[in-house]
Scaffold this active site. Sequence first.
Site, short mmCIF file in Angstrom:
data_model
loop_
_atom_site.label_atom_id
_atom_site.label_comp_id
_atom_site.label_asym_id
_atom_site.label_seq_id
_atom_site.Cartn_x
_atom_site.Cartn_y
_atom_site.Cartn_z
N ASN A 197 47.05 41.76 46.19
CA ASN A 197 45.93 42.02 45.29
C ASN A 197 44.65 41.79 46.08
O ASN A 197 44.23 40.65 46.30
CB ASN A 197 46.05 41.04 44.10
CG ASN A 197 44.93 41.23 43.09
OD1 ASN A 197 44.01 42.02 43.31
ND2 ASN A 197 45.01 40.49 42.00
N ARG A 215 48.10 46.00 43.79
CA ARG A 215 47.29 46.17 42.58
C ARG A 215 46.17 47.16 42.92
O ARG A 215 45.39 46.92 43.85
CB ARG A 215 46.69 44.83 42.17
CG ARG A 215 45.85 44.97 40.96
CD ARG A 215 45.17 43.69 40.61
NE ARG A 215 44.51 43.84 39.34
CZ ARG A 215 43.77 42.92 38.79
NH1 ARG A 215 43.61 41.76 39.37
NH2 ARG A 215 43.20 43.12 37.63
N HIS A 235 42.79 45.53 33.16
CA HIS A 235 43.72 44.40 32.90
C HIS A 235 45.05 44.91 32.32
O HIS A 235 45.75 44.18 31.62
CB HIS A 235 43.14 43.38 31.88
CG HIS A 235 41.96 42.63 32.36
ND1 HIS A 235 40.89 42.35 31.54
CD2 HIS A 235 41.68 42.08 33.55
CE1 HIS A 235 39.99 41.66 32.22
NE2 HIS A 235 40.44 41.48 33.45
N LEU A 261 41.46 36.67 28.21
CA LEU A 261 40.15 36.03 28.33
C LEU A 261 40.09 35.20 29.61
O LEU A 261 40.74 34.16 29.72
CB LEU A 261 39.89 35.13 27.11
CG LEU A 261 40.13 35.79 25.73
CD1 LEU A 261 39.88 34.79 24.60
CD2 LEU A 261 39.26 37.02 25.55
N GLY A 298 36.90 37.94 33.84
CA GLY A 298 36.71 39.20 33.13
C GLY A 298 37.55 39.12 31.87
O GLY A 298 38.60 38.47 31.89
N ARG A 339 29.44 39.45 32.83
CA ARG A 339 29.16 40.82 32.35
C ARG A 339 28.64 40.80 30.92
O ARG A 339 29.11 40.01 30.09
CB ARG A 339 30.43 41.68 32.40
CG ARG A 339 30.95 41.94 33.79
CD ARG A 339 32.05 43.01 33.75
NE ARG A 339 32.71 43.13 35.04
CZ ARG A 339 33.98 42.78 35.26
NH1 ARG A 339 34.72 42.30 34.29
NH2 ARG A 339 34.49 42.92 36.46
N PHE A 369 33.65 28.74 32.40
CA PHE A 369 33.62 28.24 31.02
C PHE A 369 33.74 26.73 30.94
O PHE A 369 33.28 26.12 29.97
CB PHE A 369 34.71 28.93 30.18
CG PHE A 369 34.26 30.26 29.63
CD1 PHE A 369 33.87 31.27 30.48
CD2 PHE A 369 34.22 30.50 28.26
CE1 PHE A 369 33.44 32.50 29.99
CE2 PHE A 369 33.80 31.72 27.75
CZ PHE A 369 33.41 32.73 28.62
N GLY A 403 42.75 32.72 31.93
CA GLY A 403 42.33 31.33 32.17
C GLY A 403 41.76 30.65 30.93
O GLY A 403 42.08 29.49 30.64
N GLU A 457 50.51 38.77 36.13
CA GLU A 457 50.28 40.14 36.61
C GLU A 457 51.09 40.42 37.88
O GLU A 457 51.59 41.53 38.07
CB GLU A 457 48.79 40.35 36.87
CG GLU A 457 47.99 40.28 35.57
CD GLU A 457 46.50 40.23 35.78
OE1 GLU A 457 45.90 41.31 35.85
OE2 GLU A 457 45.93 39.13 35.88
#
Length: 401
Positions: A7, A93, A182, A209, A212, A241, A284, A331, A386
């Site tokens: 990735n 990816r 995603h 969430l 991104g 964003r 966050f 996350g 993923e």
Amino acid sequence: MTILVLNAGSSSLKYQLFKFSGDSYNVLSKGTVERIAIGDSLITHKGKGGAEIKITGNIDSHTEALKKVFEALCDKEYGVIKNVGEISAFGHRILHGAEDFGSSVILTEENLEKCRKNIELGPLHMPANLSCVEACKQLISSTPNVGVFDTAFHSTMSKTAYMYAIPYEYYTDYKIRKYGFHGTSHRYVSGEAAAYLDNAESKIITCHLGNGSSIAAVKGGKVVDTSMGLTPLEGLAMGTRSGDIDPAVIEFIMQKTDKSISEILNILNKKSGVLGISGISSDFRDVTTAAEAGNERAELGLAMFAYRVRKYIGSYLAALNGADAIVFTGGIGENSVKMRERIISGLDGLGIEFDAEKNQSVKRNAVSEINKTASRIKILVIPTDEELVIARETYELVKTK
Ligand code: AMP
């Protein structure tokens, strides 16, 4: 069969080495290369027995990074394979499949050429994704490369959902439409949720969430709608964003600040969202700490993030005519007890009955239910994976070769 999942970001490379035997698998090794072509590069490699090794130096390109990853994987002391010939396939990816790729493919020269034409749809990620494929081809030309596209799972959306209400020629001439991103994560968690509910036809709203963030409405394993668009900028407010805004805001800021269109887009992508509102961080955890210490803008950023997710859940309940489950992943979705509560509590009127106590004790590696037993719609927390989706897709495509 041994598969290396890659990735590649613009200055990073994440990797994970899977060993498949039949349908079961285990992860032999994983790691990240950071600061490629920036200086002071760092490889964090988990090798034999899970021991973590840090390798420093200057890595100038993805080809150099891959060489170092191969060395680490084959190292006599902490490596997990004897030589790179043991790797049966590379699974990459790839950000954007546009309308060319509705599923994963072996990256033949013809398919790579199609990918190159789509660089303009993902100028930040596609060059790195493709240079990693080129590097694999250059270093070990006999090993097949598989492309797994972030957009592919969303290719089942109807035209009604994916078209923008702008002149039709922009779609036919320039492929301008909603694509969604995603996809591997939405696919994985919606699949896990359907298996948990024991109903392949389930209607599921998946909330990925993280740094991104995006939401998807999935029915019977097919995406009906998703929040990201032509690029990942549309939809939810995210770490950096803006998500949805009135497009007229762009010209207004240009006039007021004398900034160019690309400067404004850079601000909307990298300096907006929770970072832009709080002025503190896009992380966050930092913003939550600040909000708890009384910082009003940090609190506002978190409240806006949660409110936007709630609105999208509401609109996808309408798109699906109800839902069997709402899934949290990524996350923030997996780890933030408080953000899950902010988003999903107080929706009893919609048949979504949140259980604050269950929300406190979510399992790390399994599906957790955080709804009251009587809730019509289940609320699930499911850790995403993923890399596993990419490894499985790669395995499926090369196992018969
Ligand atoms: P991802 O992009 O999926 O790795 O998610 C990264 C985001 O998850 C960052 O904004 C982190 O701050 C956030 N995150 C991770 N753990 C927690 C936590 N325990 N509480 C709140 N946010 C978290």
